[in-house]
Scaffold this motif. Structure first.
Motif, short mmCIF file in Angstrom:
data_model
loop_
_atom_site.label_atom_id
_atom_site.label_comp_id
_atom_site.label_asym_id
_atom_site.label_seq_id
_atom_site.Cartn_x
_atom_site.Cartn_y
_atom_site.Cartn_z
N LEU A 82 0.82 -1.22 0.00
CA LEU A 82 0.00 0.00 0.00
C LEU A 82 0.85 1.26 0.00
O LEU A 82 0.46 2.28 -0.57
CB LEU A 82 -0.93 0.02 1.22
N VAL A 105 -1.98 -2.15 -5.81
CA VAL A 105 -2.41 -1.55 -4.54
C VAL A 105 -3.87 -1.92 -4.24
O VAL A 105 -4.20 -2.26 -3.10
CB VAL A 105 -2.18 -0.02 -4.55
N THR A 121 -9.54 2.95 -4.58
CA THR A 121 -8.20 3.07 -5.19
C THR A 121 -8.33 3.16 -6.70
O THR A 121 -7.70 4.00 -7.33
CB THR A 121 -7.32 1.86 -4.79
#
Length: 182
Positions: A82, A105, A121
């Protein structure tokens, strides 16, 4: 060169060649990069990460940041993956590299059972179907897959369709996935 020629057909052999090259040229970024990529393809995650970090330190080239983050995931450390998205070079990455990083991610978020965060994300990462860029097909495919996991089937069908349109190199089975959901 031998490592590059064997990487797709015999990753273990490619890694042997790359390790031999590293023994002769450990201070050469391209050698460390080749060793890292060969290790990645051979499933040697810790070695791949170490070699790609060394290559980046030597050259300053961040182009394998997504591979490095994926190694962290493979080593069972998704929280470290991350952190890659926070690297100051991310806004300057080529679109295809940035797309791969977003996919990794978001995958790390899914590893942590944070599906909503994974979707966020993707949504922050550039889902503009009117302006496809290199890597968009894979990015949109991964987003559609996350939408399926979230039970948002109709949206997933649309994104698989967008991925299929942008997939000029047939990297994905987006059209089939969309058809399966209909």
């Amino acid at each position: 060169m031998a490592a590059g020629q064997a990487i797709d057909t015999d990753p273990k052999k490619a890694l042997e060649h790359a390790r031999a090259a590293r023994g002769r040229g450990a201070r050469v970024a391209a050698v460390r990069e080749a060793t890292g990529l060969a290790a990645y393809h051979a499933g040697e995650w810790a070695e791949a990460l170490s070699e790609l970090r060394a290559a980046r330190r030597i050259s300053g080239d961040p182009s394998h940041i997504a591979v490095m983050a994926d190694c962290e995931r493979a080593l069972g450390r998704p929280e470290r993956a991350l952190k890659a998205i926070e690297d100051p070079v991310v806004p300057k990455l080529e679109p295809s590299i940035r797309a791969e990083l977003i996919i990794v991610v978001a995958g790390a978020r899914r590893d942590l059972n944070q599906l909503d965060a994974a979707l966020a994300t993707f949504e922050r990462g550039g889902l503009d179907t009117k302006n496809p860029k290199p890597g968009s097909a894979r990015l949109w495919y991964a987003y559609a897959d996350a939408l399926v996991a979230a039970g948002r089937t109709q949206e997933a069908i649309q994104w698989f369709g967008a991925a299929a349109k942008a997939d000029y190199d047939d990297e994905t089975d987006a059209a089939d996935r969309a058809a399966d959901l209909l």
